[in-house]
Design an enzyme around this catalytic site. Structure first.
Site, PDB file in Angstrom:
ATOM      1  CE  LYS A  13      -1.245   0.745   5.021  1.00 19.65           C
ATOM      2  NZ  LYS A  13      -0.397   1.637   4.513  1.00 19.65           N
ATOM      3  NE  ARG A  88      -1.332   2.787  13.064  1.00 22.15           N
ATOM      4  CZ  ARG A  88       0.068   2.070  12.015  1.00 22.15           C
ATOM      5  NH1 ARG A  88      -0.561   1.170  12.103  1.00 22.15           N
ATOM      6  NH2 ARG A  88       0.873   2.458  11.907  1.00 22.15           N
ATOM      7  NE  ARG A 123      10.792  -5.836   2.421  1.00 26.47           N
ATOM      8  CZ  ARG A 123       9.994  -5.678   2.711  1.00 26.47           C
ATOM      9  NH1 ARG A 123       9.755  -5.151   2.000  1.00 26.47           N
ATOM     10  NH2 ARG A 123       9.681  -5.606   4.173  1.00 26.47           N
ATOM     11  NE  ARG A 156      13.311  -4.740   6.358  1.00 25.94           N
ATOM     12  CZ  ARG A 156      12.576  -3.487   6.081  1.00 25.94           C
ATOM     13  NH1 ARG A 156      12.672  -2.472   6.024  1.00 25.94           N
ATOM     14  NH2 ARG A 156      11.524  -3.969   5.581  1.00 25.94           N
ATOM     15  NE  ARG A 167       4.810  -5.323  10.467  1.00 27.32           N
ATOM     16  CZ  ARG A 167       5.222  -4.922   9.788  1.00 27.32           C
ATOM     17  NH1 ARG A 167       6.528  -5.557   9.080  1.00 27.32           N
ATOM     18  NH2 ARG A 167       4.867  -3.568   9.269  1.00 27.32           N
TER      19      ARG A 167
END
Length: 212
Positions: A13, A88, A123, A156, A167
């Site tokens: 996003k 949120r 990633r 990461r 998350r």
């Protein structure tokens, strides 16, 4: 056009926000950046927020929305803005509504959790120059070594499987209910995130009735 952008971590996003902002010449309003700027500028709302931040407390919604209203009243937002990172929760959305902040559309970039886990789990980011790679889609020439600067290209903490799942759990519990809230108000539009960014962009422009 006043927009709210929704999407789980790893949905892409942020990239879509950049594209929309450039196309419509409107700012993306990030809650964190907005708070830091208000504190830096010493506005009344910024000073109020600073008191909470200095104590390590969460800044109350009414203070955040007060700062938000100041921000979207600036000249660069006269043709619209994108809210990324706020609201949120449904409670924050209700507070936003009660304080008279007008939202035209809420855009959700939807990507299935398993695809997000694959994207983020694969990633790799260079510790030196920040170049981004992917084990499957854009691997480094030498594993673990950045093509650009020969620095270490590693995973990461945010991209580790356990962190990604945590998350996503938080997103589904706290933020995803916003979809129902804005569907009831006829404002939600959903776009399925594609593998190619340009394909997602095309779907976003269509959903928002923006000419290519």
């Amino acid at each position: 056009m006043n927009l709210i952008l929704l999407g789980a971590p790893g949905s892409g996003k942020g990239t879509q926000a950049e594209v929309i902002c450039k196309k419509l010449n409107i700012p993306a309003v990030s809650t964190g950046n907005m708070l830091r700027e208000a504190v830096k500028n010493g506005t009344a709302a910024g000073l109020s927020a600073k008191e909470y931040m200095d104590r390590g407390d969460l800044v109350p919604d009414e203070v955040v929305i007060g700062i938000l209203k100041d921000r979207i009243a600036e000249d660069d937002a006269k043709n619209g803005y994108i809210l990324d990172g706020f609201p949120r929760t449904v409670e924050q959305a209700q507070a936003l509504e009660s304080m008279g902040v007008r939202i035209d559309k809420v855009l959700e970039i939807h990507v299935d959790d398993d695809k997000i886990c694959a994207r983020m789990g694969g990633r790799r980011v260079c510790e030196g120059c920040g170049a981004s790679y992917h084990m499957e889609y854009k691997p480094t020439k030498v594993e673990g070594v950045c093509d650009a600067c020969e620095g270490v290209a590693g995973q990461r903490i945010d991209d580790k499987p356990e962190t990604v799942l945590s998350r996503l759990k938080t997103y589904h519990e706290k933020t995803a209910p916003l979809k129902g809230f804005y569907t009831e108000r006829g404002k939600l539009v959903t776009v399925e995130g594609q593998e190619e960014i340009s394909d997602t962009v095309a779907l976003v422009f269509k959903a928002l009735s923006i000419a290519d």
